[in-house]
Design an enzyme around this catalytic site. Sequence first.
Site, PDB file in Angstrom:
ATOM      1  CG  HIS A 131      -3.123  86.177  53.706  1.00 21.63           C
ATOM      2  ND1 HIS A 131      -2.262  85.084  52.544  1.00 21.63           N
ATOM      3  CD2 HIS A 131      -3.389  87.232  53.552  1.00 21.63           C
ATOM      4  CE1 HIS A 131      -1.666  86.607  52.703  1.00 21.63           C
ATOM      5  NE2 HIS A 131      -2.508  87.997  52.597  1.00 21.63           N
ATOM      6  CG  ASN A 171      11.975  92.298  58.325  1.00 21.85           C
ATOM      7  OD1 ASN A 171      12.822  91.923  59.780  1.00 21.85           O
ATOM      8  ND2 ASN A 171      12.211  90.889  57.530  1.00 21.85           N
ATOM      9  CG  HIS A 182       0.729  83.315  55.203  1.00 18.48           C
ATOM     10  ND1 HIS A 182       0.073  83.350  54.878  1.00 18.48           N
ATOM     11  CD2 HIS A 182       1.008  83.581  56.661  1.00 18.48           C
ATOM     12  CE1 HIS A 182      -0.203  82.282  55.814  1.00 18.48           C
ATOM     13  NE2 HIS A 182      -0.143  82.858  56.570  1.00 18.48           N
ATOM     14  CG  HIS A 184       7.396  85.821  57.117  1.00 14.08           C
ATOM     15  ND1 HIS A 184       6.706  86.464  56.992  1.00 14.08           N
ATOM     16  CD2 HIS A 184       8.104  85.721  56.919  1.00 14.08           C
ATOM     17  CE1 HIS A 184       6.601  87.310  55.410  1.00 14.08           C
ATOM     18  NE2 HIS A 184       8.369  86.951  55.607  1.00 14.08           N
ATOM     19  CG  HIS A 311      19.722  88.731  81.148  1.00 15.91           C
ATOM     20  ND1 HIS A 311      20.187  88.913  82.883  1.00 15.91           N
ATOM     21  CD2 HIS A 311      18.928  88.720  80.496  1.00 15.91           C
ATOM     22  CE1 HIS A 311      18.578  88.421  83.093  1.00 15.91           C
ATOM     23  NE2 HIS A 311      18.111  88.971  81.980  1.00 15.91           N
TER      24      HIS A 311
HETATM   25 ZN   LIG Z   1      21.057  88.833  83.422  1.00 11.38          ZN
HETATM   26 ZN   LIG Z   2      -0.477  83.597  52.842  1.00  9.63          ZN
END
Ligand SMILES: [Zn+2]
Ligand SMILES: [Zn+2]
Length: 353
Positions: A131, A171, A182, A184, A311
């Site tokens: 965690h 986020n 946690h 992610h 790109h």
């Molecule tokens: Zn490029």
């Molecule tokens: Zn967790």
Amino acid sequence: MGDIVSKSEFVLNPVTAPEYRCDPITGIWSIIAPERAKRLAIESENRSRCPFCAGNESLTLPEVFAFRAEKSIANDSNWRVRVIDNLYPAVRLSSTEVCYQPNDCPDHVRTFGGGCPAQGFHEVIIEGPEHERSFVKLSKNLFREVILSWKQRLLFYHEKKEIGYVQIFKNHGPEAGASLEHSHSQLIALSDPPGFIAEEIRSGKDYYQQHDRCTWCDWLKKELDLGIRIVAQNHSCVAISANAARWPFETWILPRTHFSHLEFTSEEIFEDFIALTQNVLLGLHHALLDPPYNLVLHSGPMRCKNLPSFHWHLEILPRLTQPGGFEWATGRHINPVPPEQAAKFLHRVISGE
Ligand SMILES: [Zn+2]
Ligand SMILES: [Zn+2]
Ligand SMILES: [Zn+2]
């Protein structure tokens, strides 16, 4: 009734699955996803039993990809990075319907309201069995495997004909939209590039048609010559304070040589990208005391492997200020921190000078 959707249709069939809705004035699309509201209630109930911690696999949907210990089996607790379908998806692929892109929606949806299915896939990449709430505190190896799993999922979606674009994002912190602590990241696979990324692809194409060169390659060369907005660099990648940064300390990381897709980048660039990203995020973490931020990976669209006019790059968007009325009203950001100062400050922290 012709093309106009009747009032009773909305009353009789309230929205349950994710839907595209179009603003008839601006043509801007939104996704209406009522299932997403459920996640808040369930997450607060589960605060003591985090669904992303190892041992709680039964609280999530089955995994679609994982880095796990040898001889372990799918969905047991011996994993290092685990990718699952989102329990509360913002988009969903229905087996009975063709995969719509907003532009395929019937005219009445665009002009008179109503919606059509928002189709696609929504996955969560769980960044480690412990965690740990901070991405930058992961071990070098785990950090690398997270980015490697982004690459694996991008490659996977190249095989899916109905998918035209995959958005990977992260986020960090509630101010940046994270509802589970946690660590992610997430992936949303859609039939076509939407909104902002579609704009980037279009403007890259326009520039290429006029100059026969990639706009990002030209921009990078100018920034390297100028040097005042370079945050950090290594052999194959560069981190730059964006010239017209929307957010204080907004930083872009991109490869020095032209590649349109992260997933088709050479091994050396890929490894340099991982090392530089972890360094820059660590620098931000120390310099700005663990700020909330969003990470946005803009890799090329599916259905092609090499686009000379696009790109790939990672946008790091710290959320030290909140968008206010002017930003919402106009889409134009007011940023109180000059990018040159941001670059100088971050460069000092990262290089230890
Ligand atoms: Zn490029
Ligand atoms: Zn967790
Ligand atoms: Zn971008």
